[in-house]
Scaffold this motif. Structure first.
Motif, PDB file in Angstrom:
ATOM      1  N   THR A 224       0.831  -1.205   0.000  1.00  0.00           N
ATOM      2  CA  THR A 224       0.000   0.000   0.000  1.00  0.00           C
ATOM      3  C   THR A 224       0.869   1.259   0.000  1.00  0.00           C
ATOM      4  O   THR A 224       1.334   1.694  -1.042  1.00  0.00           O
ATOM      5  N   LEU A 225       1.146   1.829   1.164  1.00  0.00           N
ATOM      6  CA  LEU A 225       1.897   3.083   1.229  1.00  0.00           C
ATOM      7  C   LEU A 225       3.410   2.908   1.191  1.00  0.00           C
ATOM      8  O   LEU A 225       4.141   3.862   0.894  1.00  0.00           O
ATOM      9  N   GLY A 226       3.894   1.726   1.493  1.00  0.00           N
ATOM     10  CA  GLY A 226       5.324   1.479   1.646  1.00  0.00           C
ATOM     11  C   GLY A 226       6.218   2.041   0.553  1.00  0.00           C
ATOM     12  O   GLY A 226       7.170   2.785   0.832  1.00  0.00           O
ATOM     13  N   PRO A 227       5.953   1.737  -0.717  1.00  0.00           N
ATOM     14  CA  PRO A 227       6.858   2.183  -1.790  1.00  0.00           C
ATOM     15  C   PRO A 227       6.743   3.661  -2.140  1.00  0.00           C
ATOM     16  O   PRO A 227       7.534   4.164  -2.941  1.00  0.00           O
ATOM     17  N   MET A 228       5.784   4.379  -1.580  1.00  0.00           N
ATOM     18  CA  MET A 228       5.512   5.764  -1.984  1.00  0.00           C
ATOM     19  C   MET A 228       6.431   6.756  -1.282  1.00  0.00           C
ATOM     20  O   MET A 228       6.947   6.493  -0.208  1.00  0.00           O
ATOM     21  N   GLY A 229       6.578   7.912  -1.912  1.00  0.00           N
ATOM     22  CA  GLY A 229       7.274   9.019  -1.277  1.00  0.00           C
ATOM     23  C   GLY A 229       6.384   9.673  -0.232  1.00  0.00           C
ATOM     24  O   GLY A 229       5.191   9.359  -0.122  1.00  0.00           O
ATOM     25  N   LEU A 230       6.941  10.619   0.509  1.00  0.00           N
ATOM     26  CA  LEU A 230       6.207  11.242   1.604  1.00  0.00           C
ATOM     27  C   LEU A 230       4.922  11.916   1.124  1.00  0.00           C
ATOM     28  O   LEU A 230       3.856  11.755   1.726  1.00  0.00           O
ATOM     29  N   GLY A 231       5.028  12.674   0.029  1.00  0.00           N
ATOM     30  CA  GLY A 231       3.853  13.380  -0.475  1.00  0.00           C
ATOM     31  C   GLY A 231       2.721  12.442  -0.860  1.00  0.00           C
ATOM     32  O   GLY A 231       1.554  12.695  -0.545  1.00  0.00           O
ATOM     33  N   ALA A 232       3.060  11.352  -1.550  1.00  0.00           N
ATOM     34  CA  ALA A 232       2.042  10.394  -1.975  1.00  0.00           C
ATOM     35  C   ALA A 232       1.452   9.658  -0.779  1.00  0.00           C
ATOM     36  O   ALA A 232       0.252   9.348  -0.758  1.00  0.00           O
ATOM     37  N   LYS A 233       2.288   9.365   0.230  1.00  0.00           N
ATOM     38  CA  LYS A 233       1.770   8.716   1.437  1.00  0.00           C
ATOM     39  C   LYS A 233       0.740   9.598   2.133  1.00  0.00           C
ATOM     40  O   LYS A 233      -0.336   9.130   2.532  1.00  0.00           O
ATOM     41  N   VAL A 234       1.064  10.871   2.273  1.00  0.00           N
ATOM     42  CA  VAL A 234       0.144  11.808   2.924  1.00  0.00           C
ATOM     43  C   VAL A 234      -1.148  11.933   2.118  1.00  0.00           C
ATOM     44  O   VAL A 234      -2.255  11.921   2.670  1.00  0.00           O
ATOM     45  N   LEU A 235      -1.018  12.048   0.797  1.00  0.00           N
ATOM     46  CA  LEU A 235      -2.185  12.190  -0.074  1.00  0.00           C
ATOM     47  C   LEU A 235      -3.110  10.991   0.037  1.00  0.00           C
ATOM     48  O   LEU A 235      -4.333  11.138   0.197  1.00  0.00           O
ATOM     49  N   ASN A 236      -2.549   9.786  -0.033  1.00  0.00           N
ATOM     50  CA  ASN A 236      -3.378   8.582  -0.029  1.00  0.00           C
ATOM     51  C   ASN A 236      -3.931   8.252   1.351  1.00  0.00           C
ATOM     52  O   ASN A 236      -5.040   7.726   1.467  1.00  0.00           O
ATOM     53  N   ALA A 237      -3.164   8.563   2.404  1.00  0.00           N
ATOM     54  CA  ALA A 237      -3.705   8.391   3.749  1.00  0.00           C
ATOM     55  C   ALA A 237      -4.876   9.339   3.973  1.00  0.00           C
ATOM     56  O   ALA A 237      -5.901   8.962   4.564  1.00  0.00           O
ATOM     57  N   GLY A 238      -4.736  10.571   3.469  1.00  0.00           N
ATOM     58  CA  GLY A 238      -5.836  11.518   3.562  1.00  0.00           C
ATOM     59  C   GLY A 238      -7.041  11.069   2.762  1.00  0.00           C
ATOM     60  O   GLY A 238      -8.186  11.169   3.219  1.00  0.00           O
ATOM     61  N   PHE A 239      -6.788  10.561   1.570  1.00  0.00           N
ATOM     62  CA  PHE A 239      -7.867  10.089   0.708  1.00  0.00           C
ATOM     63  C   PHE A 239      -8.637   8.953   1.377  1.00  0.00           C
ATOM     64  O   PHE A 239      -9.870   8.938   1.382  1.00  0.00           O
ATOM     65  N   HIS A 240      -7.901   8.026   1.982  1.00  0.00           N
ATOM     66  CA  HIS A 240      -8.552   6.871   2.593  1.00  0.00           C
ATOM     67  C   HIS A 240      -9.085   7.155   3.995  1.00  0.00           C
ATOM     68  O   HIS A 240      -9.763   6.305   4.578  1.00  0.00           O
ATOM     69  N   SER A 241      -8.806   8.314   4.532  1.00  0.00           N
ATOM     70  CA  SER A 241      -9.499   8.709   5.763  1.00  0.00           C
ATOM     71  C   SER A 241     -10.870   9.279   5.433  1.00  0.00           C
ATOM     72  O   SER A 241     -11.775   9.295   6.279  1.00  0.00           O
ATOM     73  N   VAL A 242     -11.039   9.729   4.189  1.00  0.00           N
ATOM     74  CA  VAL A 242     -12.321  10.277   3.738  1.00  0.00           C
ATOM     75  C   VAL A 242     -13.242   9.185   3.207  1.00  0.00           C
ATOM     76  O   VAL A 242     -14.447   9.169   3.494  1.00  0.00           O
ATOM     77  N   MET A 243     -12.699   8.244   2.447  1.00  0.00           N
ATOM     78  CA  MET A 243     -13.527   7.287   1.720  1.00  0.00           C
ATOM     79  C   MET A 243     -14.356   6.344   2.603  1.00  0.00           C
ATOM     80  O   MET A 243     -15.486   6.016   2.244  1.00  0.00           O
ATOM     81  N   PRO A 244     -13.864   5.882   3.755  1.00  0.00           N
ATOM     82  CA  PRO A 244     -14.719   5.027   4.594  1.00  0.00           C
ATOM     83  C   PRO A 244     -15.931   5.761   5.148  1.00  0.00           C
ATOM     84  O   PRO A 244     -16.837   5.126   5.700  1.00  0.00           O
ATOM     85  N   ARG A 245     -15.954   7.087   5.011  1.00  0.00           N
ATOM     86  CA  ARG A 245     -17.098   7.870   5.463  1.00  0.00           C
ATOM     87  C   ARG A 245     -18.247   7.757   4.484  1.00  0.00           C
ATOM     88  O   ARG A 245     -19.069   8.639   4.357  1.00  0.00           O
TER      89      ARG A 245
END
Length: 442
Positions: free
Chosen positions: A252-273
């Motif tokens: 999932t987030l492991g191979p990503m850079g810092l910016g992409a990790k933050v973006l996708n963590a933010g995205f997936h904090s919204v989607m379960p809503r």
């Protein structure tokens, strides 16, 4: 027929009618990419998921359905998100009918809480926000797909419109086979989708309050204060948890850079809503991340919007009741206001009914399929809360399991209180009360 005169009963009937019409259209040969009639169960499941703005699928939306089929799906989740009762209100206005008690009651069941009972004002607000947000997000996505991803103009327009309407209605349907995983490093694609989801998950009463009072916290209603603060808190909790838990996950987030990790963590904090898009492989999430998603999905978004779940207000009302009992306070409340007994009972009822339905459905699914329990629980919560996220087991469920998921999506969209009230509508109140005697609790 009395069912068409009682608004609380009318709501499930209209949702059911939309589902059946959608299933009929999706069963037509023209709706499938290969020109063959679609199996009734597949058509019914897809139609229910669309009208219930859930996003769970048993066939790939991008490849199985023809353009006609995808248009039908888009119209179904637009109808489901906009609200059949909102359409009924519009027809009432067009026919020149006034708004009596029954009309206001019908509107409030779908929208839950309308300050001042101004149905006409709310309808205008819903229409303006729907058009403005969907058009804006569609324009951004279309431009990005056309200029940056070299899509043909027609394809860019279609994908932009489809994802814009799906995001605004918290539907989670995607016209791509991998949802939005292909854009996981592109903030121009993901952020507009996130913002559309957050906005509509607040609920229309909150939007109306914000329109009237802007950022004047002291002028906000208690409902708005609870919803906005609860939304902010859950987004932060989800973001921090997912970022920490998936930081080193190679899938999932492991191979990503810092910016992409933050973006996708933010995205997936919204989607379960209750939105249902995924930029990461949900099936690859660690167990602790899935558990956090259970929590976020079960709560859902704000009342009287396109979100599902038990709702933020319900969760915080119950939490306030628990805290008041622990602190031995006489009243439960938040932000300097106490709750009435009716609201407390309603919140507790919603939580108990929701938990019971999810528990019963998960047990049944574990009996009829050998799939992992944690995946089945995730599926059940996602269906009831009309989220649409899945670990990938939806298509592996037997017909009986798919029927259970269909029922959960329907009840989750219509609402546990609406269903319970509809079933008990004909009951007469007792003209007496029993003597009080308190049992031992705990």
């Amino acid at each position: 027929m009395r069912v068409f005169r009682d608004p609380i009963r009318l709501i499930p009937v209209l949702f059911l009618l939309a589902i059946l019409v959608g299933a009929g259209l999706l069963s037509l040969p023209i709706a499938s990419a290969d020109g063959e009639p679609t199996a009734p169960m597949t058509a019914l499941f897809t139609s229910t998921s669309a009208v219930a703005v859930t996003g769970l699928i048993v066939v790939d939306t991008a490849t199985y359905w023809s353009f006609f089929g995808q248009v039908v799906i888009l119209l179904l989740f637009q109808i489901g998100g906009f609200g059949i009762m909102t359409a009924a209100t519009l027809f009432g206005l067009m026919a020149g009918r006034g708004f009596g008690l029954r009309d206001r009651m019908a509107t409030q069941v779908e929208r839950n809480r309308l300050e001042g009972g101004d149905a006409r004002s709310v309808l205008k607000l819903v229409l303006k926000i729907t058009i403005a947000v969907e058009a804006t997000v569609a324009a951004i996505l279309t431009a990005r797909l056309y200029f940056f991803y070299d899509h043909a103009l027609g394809d860019a327009v279609w994908h932009g419109i489809f994802h814009s309407i799906s995001a605004f209605n918290n539907a989670g349907f995607s016209s791509y086979s991998d949802s939005v995983i292909g854009f996981q490093s592109d903030p121009v694609m993901l952020i507009p989708i996130m913002l559309a989801v957050i906005l509509t998950a607040l609920g229309f009463p909150v939007m109306q309050d914000l329109r009237r009072h802007h950022l004047a916290w002291s002028d906000w209603s208690l409902h708005t204060k609870i919803t906005v603060s609860g939304t902010a808190g859950l987004l932060v909790i989800g973001f921090v948890s997912i970022l920490a838990m998936e930081w080193s996950n190679a899938d999932t987030l492991g191979p990503m850079g810092l910016g992409a990790k933050v973006l996708n963590a933010g995205f997936h904090s919204v989607m379960p809503r209750t939105a249902g898009f995924n930029s990461l492989d949900v099936g690859a999430f660690r167990d602790e991340t899935l558990m956090m998603n259970y929590f976020l999905m079960f709560i859902g978004g704000g009342s009287a919007g396109t979100a599902g779940g038990i709702k933020i207000t319900t969760f915080l009302v119950v939490l306030a009741i628990v805290l008041s009992e622990v602190a031995r306070r006489r009243d439960a409340g938040l932000f300097g206001r106490r709750f009435g007994p009716a609201v407390e009972r309603q919140a507790l009822t919603v939580v108990v009914l929701a938990g019971s339905l999810i528990f019963g459905a998960t047990v049944f699914l574990s009996i009829v399929t050998p799939l992992p329990f944690e995946d089945l629980l995730f599926e059940a919560i996602s269906a009831f809360s009309t989220v649409g996220l899945s670990t990938g087991v939806t298509g592996e469920l037997p017909p009986s399991g798919q029927l259970v998921i269909i029922a959960l999506m329907f009840v989750g969209r219509v609402g546990t209180i609406t269903v319970a009230t509809a079933l008990a509508l004909g009951a007469q109140p007792r003209p007496y009360r029993y003597p009080q005697e308190d049992p031992i609790v705990g």
